[in-house]
Design a protein around this motif. Structure first.
Motif, PDB file in Angstrom:
ATOM      1  N   GLY A  83      22.678  14.865 103.752  1.00  0.00           N
ATOM      2  CA  GLY A  83      23.478  14.833 104.744  1.00  0.00           C
ATOM      3  C   GLY A  83      23.872  13.432 105.497  1.00  0.00           C
ATOM      4  O   GLY A  83      23.658  13.321 106.886  1.00  0.00           O
ATOM      5  N   ASN A  84      23.660  12.476 104.983  1.00  0.00           N
ATOM      6  CA  ASN A  84      23.735  10.895 105.282  1.00  0.00           C
ATOM      7  C   ASN A  84      25.401  10.899 106.057  1.00  0.00           C
ATOM      8  O   ASN A  84      25.958  10.376 105.289  1.00  0.00           O
ATOM      9  N   LYS A  85      25.515  11.432 107.070  1.00  0.00           N
ATOM     10  CA  LYS A  85      26.908  11.368 107.738  1.00  0.00           C
ATOM     11  C   LYS A  85      26.907  11.423 109.166  1.00  0.00           C
ATOM     12  O   LYS A  85      26.058  11.922 109.633  1.00  0.00           O
ATOM     13  N   GLU A  86      27.735  10.426 109.723  1.00  0.00           N
ATOM     14  CA  GLU A  86      27.503  10.047 111.001  1.00  0.00           C
ATOM     15  C   GLU A  86      28.921  10.145 111.651  1.00  0.00           C
ATOM     16  O   GLU A  86      29.782   9.329 111.125  1.00  0.00           O
ATOM     17  N   THR A  87      29.142  10.872 112.669  1.00  0.00           N
ATOM     18  CA  THR A  87      30.498  10.929 113.246  1.00  0.00           C
ATOM     19  C   THR A  87      30.458  10.352 114.807  1.00  0.00           C
ATOM     20  O   THR A  87      29.333  10.668 115.677  1.00  0.00           O
ATOM     21  N   LEU A  88      31.099   9.315 114.857  1.00  0.00           N
ATOM     22  CA  LEU A  88      30.980   8.482 116.139  1.00  0.00           C
ATOM     23  C   LEU A  88      32.399   8.724 116.897  1.00  0.00           C
ATOM     24  O   LEU A  88      33.574   8.877 116.580  1.00  0.00           O
ATOM     25  N   GLN A  89      32.243   8.952 118.506  1.00  0.00           N
ATOM     26  CA  GLN A  89      33.217   9.120 119.233  1.00  0.00           C
ATOM     27  C   GLN A  89      33.367   8.100 120.603  1.00  0.00           C
ATOM     28  O   GLN A  89      32.038   8.032 121.006  1.00  0.00           O
ATOM     29  N   SER A  90      34.337   7.564 120.751  1.00  0.00           N
ATOM     30  CA  SER A  90      34.232   6.605 121.941  1.00  0.00           C
ATOM     31  C   SER A  90      35.628   6.185 122.423  1.00  0.00           C
ATOM     32  O   SER A  90      36.723   6.596 121.667  1.00  0.00           O
ATOM     33  N   ASP A  91      36.117   6.019 123.787  1.00  0.00           N
ATOM     34  CA  ASP A  91      37.103   5.565 124.256  1.00  0.00           C
ATOM     35  C   ASP A  91      37.297   4.048 123.647  1.00  0.00           C
ATOM     36  O   ASP A  91      36.422   3.221 123.866  1.00  0.00           O
ATOM     37  N   VAL A  92      38.607   3.863 123.123  1.00  0.00           N
ATOM     38  CA  VAL A  92      38.821   2.406 122.974  1.00  0.00           C
ATOM     39  C   VAL A  92      40.022   2.057 123.986  1.00  0.00           C
ATOM     40  O   VAL A  92      40.714   2.739 124.316  1.00  0.00           O
ATOM     41  N   ILE A  93      40.195   0.651 123.999  1.00  0.00           N
ATOM     42  CA  ILE A  93      41.207   0.098 125.080  1.00  0.00           C
ATOM     43  C   ILE A  93      41.333  -1.302 124.310  1.00  0.00           C
ATOM     44  O   ILE A  93      40.560  -1.934 123.848  1.00  0.00           O
ATOM     45  N   ALA A  94      42.643  -1.444 124.450  1.00  0.00           N
ATOM     46  CA  ALA A  94      43.229  -3.087 124.195  1.00  0.00           C
ATOM     47  C   ALA A  94      44.424  -3.380 125.283  1.00  0.00           C
ATOM     48  O   ALA A  94      44.893  -2.415 125.644  1.00  0.00           O
ATOM     49  N   SER A  95      44.502  -4.702 125.457  1.00  0.00           N
ATOM     50  CA  SER A  95      45.402  -5.009 126.488  1.00  0.00           C
ATOM     51  C   SER A  95      45.928  -6.512 126.064  1.00  0.00           C
ATOM     52  O   SER A  95      45.529  -7.249 125.557  1.00  0.00           O
ATOM     53  N   GLY A  96      47.025  -6.822 126.682  1.00  0.00           N
ATOM     54  CA  GLY A  96      47.652  -8.226 126.592  1.00  0.00           C
ATOM     55  C   GLY A  96      48.831  -8.432 127.523  1.00  0.00           C
ATOM     56  O   GLY A  96      49.368  -7.476 128.115  1.00  0.00           O
ATOM     57  N   ASN A  97      49.180  -9.591 127.566  1.00  0.00           N
ATOM     58  CA  ASN A  97      50.502  -9.932 128.421  1.00  0.00           C
ATOM     59  C   ASN A  97      51.650 -10.276 127.356  1.00  0.00           C
ATOM     60  O   ASN A  97      51.437 -10.835 126.381  1.00  0.00           O
ATOM     61  N   PHE A  98      52.621  -9.647 127.816  1.00  0.00           N
ATOM     62  CA  PHE A  98      53.887  -9.565 127.080  1.00  0.00           C
ATOM     63  C   PHE A  98      54.923 -10.168 127.898  1.00  0.00           C
ATOM     64  O   PHE A  98      55.170  -9.884 128.868  1.00  0.00           O
ATOM     65  N   ALA A  99      55.916 -11.219 127.229  1.00  0.00           N
ATOM     66  CA  ALA A  99      56.826 -11.852 127.900  1.00  0.00           C
ATOM     67  C   ALA A  99      58.017 -10.880 128.149  1.00  0.00           C
ATOM     68  O   ALA A  99      58.404  -9.897 127.217  1.00  0.00           O
ATOM     69  N   VAL A 100      58.638 -11.040 129.037  1.00  0.00           N
ATOM     70  CA  VAL A 100      59.858 -10.225 129.467  1.00  0.00           C
ATOM     71  C   VAL A 100      60.896 -11.047 129.282  1.00  0.00           C
ATOM     72  O   VAL A 100      61.091 -12.192 129.883  1.00  0.00           O
ATOM     73  N   ARG A 101      62.044 -10.492 128.829  1.00  0.00           N
ATOM     74  CA  ARG A 101      63.411 -11.076 128.731  1.00  0.00           C
ATOM     75  C   ARG A 101      64.220 -10.151 128.797  1.00  0.00           C
ATOM     76  O   ARG A 101      64.335  -9.087 128.395  1.00  0.00           O
ATOM     77  N   ASN A 102      65.343 -10.560 129.666  1.00  0.00           N
ATOM     78  CA  ASN A 102      66.518  -9.785 130.021  1.00  0.00           C
ATOM     79  C   ASN A 102      65.935  -8.306 130.558  1.00  0.00           C
ATOM     80  O   ASN A 102      66.506  -7.347 130.360  1.00  0.00           O
TER      81      ASN A 102
END
Length: 162
Positions: A83-102
């Protein structure tokens, strides 16, 4: 004289009302599409419009609930019955700044997969990432506009040695 003054005022009002929609802002996401690559990374592509002509960049955030399943295999490629099995759960997040055109922007943010943490295999066995899944994926901007990404949930079966 009254007719001329009334005509000038009427023309000025029409010009102002006609120009207003060009400067109006109504930020909203047109789409947010999920995919999971062969390494288990979630990529979410999006497009936000209605940002206005005066906006030069926008901060976008991706959030999701992530699950990763790790498993140990012996040198013969068999999964031990221990039974060498592991289930991991967590919230993940990523962000960034994006150029706006028109008044609009498009981009992609990536997250995951979750790492194995402290899970280790006994001597003579190797650790593999077996599967990943992501749910509740959402893109949002700093003003609070958001959209759930699709498909949701999304998962992928893998067999990657770590």
């Amino acid at each position: 004289m009254r007719r001329i003054a009334l005509g000038i005022v009427s023309a000025a009002c029409t010009t102002v009302l006609a120009a207003a929609p060009a400067f109006a802002q109504n930020p909203h996401f047109l789409f947010a599409n999920n995919s999971v690559n062969s390494n288990g990374t979630l990529s979410t592509s999006f497009k936000e419009v209605g940002l206005g002509t005066g906006t030069t960049s926008v901060h976008i955030t991706l959030t999701a609930s992530a699950t990763a399943v790790y498993q140990c295999f012996n040198n013969g490629g068999k999964h031990p019955k221990a039974g060498n099995k592991e289930t991991l759960q967590s919230d993940v997040i990523a962000s960034g700044n994006f150029a706006v055109r028109n008044g609009q922007t498009t981009g992609t943010l990536t997250v995951g997969p979750l790492g194995p943490g402290d899970f280790k295999c006994p001597s003579g066995q190797r650790l593999f990432l077996e599967s990943v899944s992501y749910s509740n994926t959402r893109v949002s901007d700093a003003a609070g506009n958001s959209l759930g990404a699709t498909p949701d949930p999304i998962s992928r079966t893998l067999h990657i040695q770590i």
